[in-house]
Design a protein around this motif. Structure first.
Motif, PDB file in Angstrom:
ATOM      1  N   LEU A 246       0.849  -1.200   0.000  1.00  0.00           N
ATOM      2  CA  LEU A 246       0.000   0.000   0.000  1.00  0.00           C
ATOM      3  C   LEU A 246       0.876   1.238   0.000  1.00  0.00           C
ATOM      4  O   LEU A 246       1.942   1.260   0.616  1.00  0.00           O
ATOM      5  CB  LEU A 246      -0.906   0.006   1.235  1.00  0.00           C
ATOM      6  CG  LEU A 246      -2.041  -1.015   1.266  1.00  0.00           C
ATOM      7  CD1 LEU A 246      -2.682  -1.033   2.654  1.00  0.00           C
ATOM      8  CD2 LEU A 246      -3.092  -0.717   0.212  1.00  0.00           C
ATOM      9  N   PRO A 247       0.446   2.305  -0.669  1.00  0.00           N
ATOM     10  CA  PRO A 247       1.258   3.529  -0.703  1.00  0.00           C
ATOM     11  C   PRO A 247       1.376   4.152   0.673  1.00  0.00           C
ATOM     12  O   PRO A 247       0.412   4.188   1.431  1.00  0.00           O
ATOM     13  CB  PRO A 247       0.485   4.443  -1.670  1.00  0.00           C
ATOM     14  CG  PRO A 247      -0.916   3.924  -1.646  1.00  0.00           C
ATOM     15  CD  PRO A 247      -0.816   2.453  -1.432  1.00  0.00           C
ATOM     16  N   ARG A 248       2.547   4.662   0.988  1.00  0.00           N
ATOM     17  CA  ARG A 248       2.780   5.301   2.282  1.00  0.00           C
ATOM     18  C   ARG A 248       2.593   6.809   2.136  1.00  0.00           C
ATOM     19  O   ARG A 248       3.518   7.599   2.289  1.00  0.00           O
ATOM     20  CB  ARG A 248       4.185   4.964   2.793  1.00  0.00           C
ATOM     21  CG  ARG A 248       4.420   3.493   3.072  1.00  0.00           C
ATOM     22  CD  ARG A 248       3.536   3.007   4.199  1.00  0.00           C
ATOM     23  NE  ARG A 248       3.771   3.744   5.427  1.00  0.00           N
ATOM     24  CZ  ARG A 248       4.732   3.440   6.308  1.00  0.00           C
ATOM     25  NH1 ARG A 248       5.523   2.402   6.098  1.00  0.00           N
ATOM     26  NH2 ARG A 248       4.893   4.156   7.402  1.00  0.00           N
ATOM     27  N   GLN A 249       1.377   7.207   1.824  1.00  0.00           N
ATOM     28  CA  GLN A 249       1.056   8.619   1.682  1.00  0.00           C
ATOM     29  C   GLN A 249      -0.429   8.822   1.971  1.00  0.00           C
ATOM     30  O   GLN A 249      -1.204   7.873   1.917  1.00  0.00           O
ATOM     31  CB  GLN A 249       1.391   9.118   0.266  1.00  0.00           C
ATOM     32  CG  GLN A 249       0.710   8.306  -0.830  1.00  0.00           C
ATOM     33  CD  GLN A 249       1.189   8.685  -2.212  1.00  0.00           C
ATOM     34  OE1 GLN A 249       2.070   9.516  -2.359  1.00  0.00           O
ATOM     35  NE2 GLN A 249       0.615   8.076  -3.228  1.00  0.00           N
ATOM     36  N   GLY A 250      -0.802  10.044   2.296  1.00  0.00           N
ATOM     37  CA  GLY A 250      -2.187  10.316   2.603  1.00  0.00           C
ATOM     38  C   GLY A 250      -2.674   9.482   3.778  1.00  0.00           C
ATOM     39  O   GLY A 250      -1.930   9.168   4.705  1.00  0.00           O
TER      40      GLY A 250
END
Length: 559
Positions: free
Chosen positions: A127-131
């Motif tokens: 999973l992206p590590r942002q937002g």
């Protein structure tokens, strides 16, 4: 949250994208009919999605995808629609969309249900590590590590986040649950204590979690006190208090999969609070996929669907909650509301009557009955229901102002003014600055020509609290009119009509003010307009009389 919203953008693709795909398709001639069919199904699916009808949208978009199985954009839209609708095709589509973050969650759920925790952890790590995902991802990874038998690794994963003030309560709660399930009792005790001191105010799930620990570690009085505190901030859960107390020694989370379901539910609630309803619904689907009996998730799903004008779907979301669940009476109250929205009043009243009998200490079922009867203008019957509800109040709380206010309104409409006035004053004792009560009592006094100075002060206070409320602005204009400030009344009532242009009473009041300053044509227009807005029969007769005579009545300036 913006990035999570970005992950949902497949739902919002423009029509030109599909048209471009169709135009670039080398199959022409005999294939034109197929293209037309694809476009029709696509448009039908898009429209259904815009209406919040995921079931229809998924059906039509799957039909379009069957004709164009390699269309990536169409595949993403069909995936989101099937996920929102809770259809099994979402799993197959997720496997074909490995880079979609919602696909990763779906595929991780598949691994969890099969007990392949290491594979689930790998999906979560992608999973992206942002937002918002940068908050969600470490929680999911930690629960997967616990599922794989590594509680210390799970706690280490969360440790850097526990001291972050932005989401400290969230990480403390999950770390405490992981330490508790992982038999790290001393660490769990420290984390639960930190959670208790960090909670700004109680909410249902966190309070259940904390009370369970307290009850299981020899602190039954503290557990009871924690649960009792819910009634002060979430009055609709008060009817569930006996069931919550009876189940307080049971763990809220019994296995790692439950913990992941709780995480999904928590984020669904956060997204719902930001009006990001579709991502919230996806998170709820994820939660219920792992834990179908999670009543809190079903209640939130029903609330979300009802807000999108789908009461039948909301009702279906609540159908699987068993009668033994501690939250069952809350579910039944919600079911009664939804049945009433669907016009099934007899069923609604039967549910509320049964709840009133089964929970004799709760005022909520009879309050709901009173609200329904008042909405149907059955005012004497509504008063009787409110009487029963108020009789059950042991020691009225400030939040109980609304019950006295509601009975006061019903009494006023039933022509029992002295009783109504007493209840409205009692509501103000409980909540002195409540603008709706200030407005109703102040307006009633003004309309009766009583206590005009006091009425004006009360309405001004209400207007200051809610400056864009048309009804309150109308009250302020009406008290100005009754006190002889006609020029001020005209200006205020014009503002009220701007705020509530479809209200017959406000339009009628503006007509009265125009008539009083000699603007006869405008007065006649406002009275005629008020008649088109379905006024009450008594008000309609008064409007007709004004149109026939042009006479408004005396303007009072006394106190």
């Amino acid at each position: 949250m913006a990035n999570l919203r970005g992950g949902f953008r497949a739902v919002l693709l423009s029509l030109s994208m599909l048209s471009a795909c169709a135009a670039s398709d080398p199959s022409r001639g005999a294939g034109d009919a197929m293209q037309s069919g694809v476009l029709g199904n696509y448009l039908a699916g898009r429209f259904a999605m815009s209406e919040g009808d995921a079931a229809t949208a998924s059906r039509d978009l799957l039909k379009a995808l069957a004709a164009r199985p390699n269309d990536q954009e169409l595949m993403e839209q069909a995936f989101i629609a099937t996920l929102l609708a809770g259809r099994p095709e979402a799993v197959k589509l997720a496997a074909r969309l490995p880079n979609n973050q919602f696909s990763r969650l779906v595929l991780a759920n598949v691994e969890i249900r099969s007990g392949r925790w290491s594979a689930a952890e790998q999906q979560f790590r992608k999973l992206p590590r942002q937002g918002l995902s940068q908050v969600l991802q470490p929680l999911l990874v930690a629960w997967a590590q616990l599922g794989d038998g590594h509680p210390d690794s799970a706690l280490s994963t969360l440790q850097p986040y526990v001291e972050d003030p932005r989401f400290r309560t969230l990480f403390l709660a999950n770390a405490a649950l992981i330490a508790d399930l992982g038999n790290r009792r001393d660490e769990a005790g420290k984390l639960y204590h930190a959670l208790e001191t960090t909670m700004a105010e109680p909410n249902l799930r966190l309070t259940q979690i904390l009370a369970s620990w307290q009850a299981r570690t020899g602190q039954p009085v503290d557990a009871q006190r924690s649960l009792a505190s819910l009634a002060k901030v979430a009055t609709d859960t008060s009817i569930a208090l006996p069931g919550l107390l009876a189940n307080v020694t049971k763990r809220v989370v019994t296995k790692p999969g439950d913990g992941i379901a709780e995480t999904y539910f928590t984020f669904a609630a956060m997204l719902r609070a930001q009006d990001m309803n579709d991502p919230a619904l996806i998170m709820l689907r994820m939660a219920l996929d792992l834990r179908p009996d999670l009543a809190a998730a079903r209640l939130l799903m029903a609330d979300l669907m009802a807000s999108q004008h789908h009461p039948a779907l909301a009702l279906a979301a609540l159908s699987d909650v068993p009668s033994g669940d501690p939250m069952y009476p809350v579910v039944e109250l919600r079911r009664a509301t939804l049945l009433n929205m669907l016009g099934r009043t007899d069923e609604t009243m039967r549910i509320l009557q049964r709840l009133s009998e089964d929970y004799p200490s709760s005022s909520l079922p009879d309050t709901a009955r009173g609200d329904i009867l008042r909405a149907k203008k059955q005012y004497p019957e509504a008063v009787q229901a409110y009487d029963k509800a108020i009789a059950r109040l042991q020691d009225p709380l400030p939040t109980d102002w609304v019950l006295f206010y509601s009975r006061g309104v019903a009494e006023d409409q039933a022509r029992q003014w002295s009783k109504a006035e007493a209840d409205l004053k009692r509501a103000l004792e409980l909540s002195p600055n409540q603008p709706f009560v200030l407005n109703y009592l102040g307006y009633s006094w003004a309309d009766r020509g009583e206590h005009l100075d006091k009425a004006r002060q009360m309405i001004q206070a209400a207007a200051q609290a809610r400056p864009n409320d048309g009804a309150i602005t109308d009250s302020l204009g009406w008290i100005q009119f009754r006190q002889g400030d006609i020029a001020g009344a005209v200006k205020t009532l014009e503002r009220a009509v701007e705020l509530e242009p479809e209200d017959p009473t406000i339009n009628g009041h503006l007509g009265d003010a125009y008539a009083a300053v000699g603007r006869k044509i405008e007065a006649q227009y406002q009275w005629r307009r008020a008649l088109t807005l379905n006024p009450a029969p008594d008000d309609a007769a008064k409007l007709e009389a004004k149109l026939n005579t042009g006479h408004v009545g005396p303007v009072l300036s006394g106190q």
